[in-house]
Scaffold this motif. Structure first.
Motif: not given
Length: 464
Positions: A337-340, A291-301, A325-329
């Motif tokens: 260059r950031r990653a969660f 049921p969730f949105l899939r994201v990677d380590e960068r919070c990218a869909t 996560q919000g701060e990373v995005v």
């Protein structure tokens, strides 16, 4: 119809959304945030903050009631009374102050805030129905931070006596009989609060024990406290719906019998589901993870320049995860260059006593293939806990047997939520048992139990 453009468009003004917007603004990113209701989201308005305020009220009332009867150090008080409506007004005042703070921070960071219901048109455009008419917003980057909402049960839809946590935090009178469906952290935090305020509370849980997602050893002191509060706990039980007559809840017990539980109010706390409906998400071609949105380590869909943070991306559904996560995005959109990739995310249950878990439990560490060293120090041997008549609980540390790298730290006891930051820091910095044991901890504090737990794991506790 008005039109706006921005580099970053944030949908949702909860912890993940407002944190991303504030940080993006600080980094010079032209940002617009859209919020349909009140800034701060579930956590600030109808979740974390108001629930902790209510818990504080209940603890103060409970202590006064206990001291009216007896105290170990001779204090005697008259029987207390509580104006719950006034307490709720006080709680809302706290929420209002924090909400105003979020609005001020957004403004100071140069973020434009639009209030209204967002409707996504595509991955770069949304239309917002505001009080002054429709507003179209176009942006290079889209961040989805729409959060989650309480889940109900087929036989127990919200309404009337069936309350979500939102409704339970808005009561102006303590119910005489309260049924709590779900023994997770939300159900137990609020259920225990109302029990301390004088409600007769029955907890119904489908699993075999309370707090089923937590280590059983950590939850035993909570169960003992619930019993002392006069709370009844039905495990292996299923809530089936309202009784046709009278204020009661129908429950199928573990023995297969049906029982009716008196309930002036029913708190339904069986979990939360991501908010993915009602704002045009179906127009985006996004890969889902259940049921969730899939994201990677960068919070990218799965769509370029479409990001997602917080509860809509899955477990753990925690405000501090969303903020991180919000701060990373925000950093990524600004060109960093950031990653969660945290080592561990603290989880806290604000029951009485509180429970904290950071990193791996002993069972989880062994399942991951580690041979472990354990150290566990009780608060019954901690001076600060004894001096405050709060000796129940312990601190436990889990480390690798070979190199003593700390894999997890857990605690249960009064006030242990304030130790969570130190636990997380130890794991994030790659501390070993020797590092924790050699760090000078202030005396007298509960934090000394962390140092002693590390010493115990090394085989040389000083105070036990």
């Amino acid at each position: 119809m008005g039109e706006m453009t921005a580099r970053l468009l944030v949908i949702g003004g909860g912890p993940g959304g407002y944190a991303a917007a504030i940080r993006a603004g600080q980094l010079g990113v032209d940002t617009v945030l859209v919020e349909r209701d009140r800034l701060g989201g579930t956590c600030l308005n109808i979740g974390c903050i108001p629930s902790k305020a209510l818990i504080h009220v209940a603890e103060a009332f409970g202590r006064a009631a206990e001291q009216a009867e007896a105290s170990p150090f001779g204090l005697r008080l008259g029987r207390p009374s509580l104006d719950l409506a006034r307490a709720m007004e006080w709680k809302e005042g706290i929420v209002g102050r924090l909400q105003g703070g979020v609005a001020a921070l957004l403004k100071r960071s140069g973020v434009r805030t639009v209030h209204g219901q967002a409707e996504l048109l595509d991955g770069k455009t949304c239309r917002v129905e505001t009080d002054t008419g429709p507003q179209t917003i176009r942006a290079e980057h889209l961040l989805l931070a729409t959060g989650s909402e309480p889940a109900d049960l087929p036989g127990l839809p919200f309404g009337g006596r069936v309350l979500s946590s939102t409704g339970a935090l808005a009561l102006t009178e303590v119910p005489e009989h309260l049924a709590v469906v779900g023994a997770g952290y939300i159900g137990l935090e609020l259920g225990m609060a109302y029990a301390r305020l004088g409600a007769r509370v029955v907890v119904v849980e489908a699993a075999e024990r309370i707090l089923p997602a937590w280590d059983a050893e950590l939850t035993r002191p909570v169960l003992r406290r619930m019993e002392r509060l006069g709370m009844e706990v039905l495990t292996g039980a299923e809530a089936r719906g309202l009784a046709e007559e009278g204020a009661a809840l129908r429950v199928a017990t573990a023995e297969g019998r049906e029982r009716r539980i008196a309930a002036d109010a029913i708190l339904l706390a069986v979990g939360r589901r991501p908010r993915t409906r009602g704002f045009g998400l179906e127009r985006l071609d996004l890969t889902m993870n259940g049921p969730f949105l899939r994201v990677d380590e960068r919070c990218a869909t799965s769509m370029r320049n479409v990001w997602a943070v917080g509860d809509v991306t899955g477990e753990p559904m925690l405000a501090h995860r969303a903020i991180a996560q919000g701060e990373v995005v925000a950093g990524i959109v600004a060109g960093e260059r950031r990653a969660f990739d945290p080592v561990a995310i603290p989880a806290i249950c604000f029951t009485s006593p509180e429970v904290v878990a950071v990193g791996l439990s002993p069972t989880e560490a062994r399942q991951a293939g580690h041979e472990v060293r354990l150290g566990q120090f009780p608060f019954s041997a901690n001076g600060k806990a004894l001096a405050e008549d709060a000796e129940e609980g312990f601190v436990r540390i889990v480390a690798r047997a070979d190199n003593h790298l700390v894999l997890g730290i857990q605690a249960v006891g009064q006030g242990v939520s304030e130790l969570a930051a130190g636990f997380a820091l130890a794991l994030e910095m790659g501390a070993r048992l020797e590092d924790v044991a050699a760090t000078v901890h202030a005396h007298p504090t509960r934090g000394e139990a962390v140092q002693e737990a590390a010493r115990m794991a090394l085989g040389h506790a000083l105070h036990l």
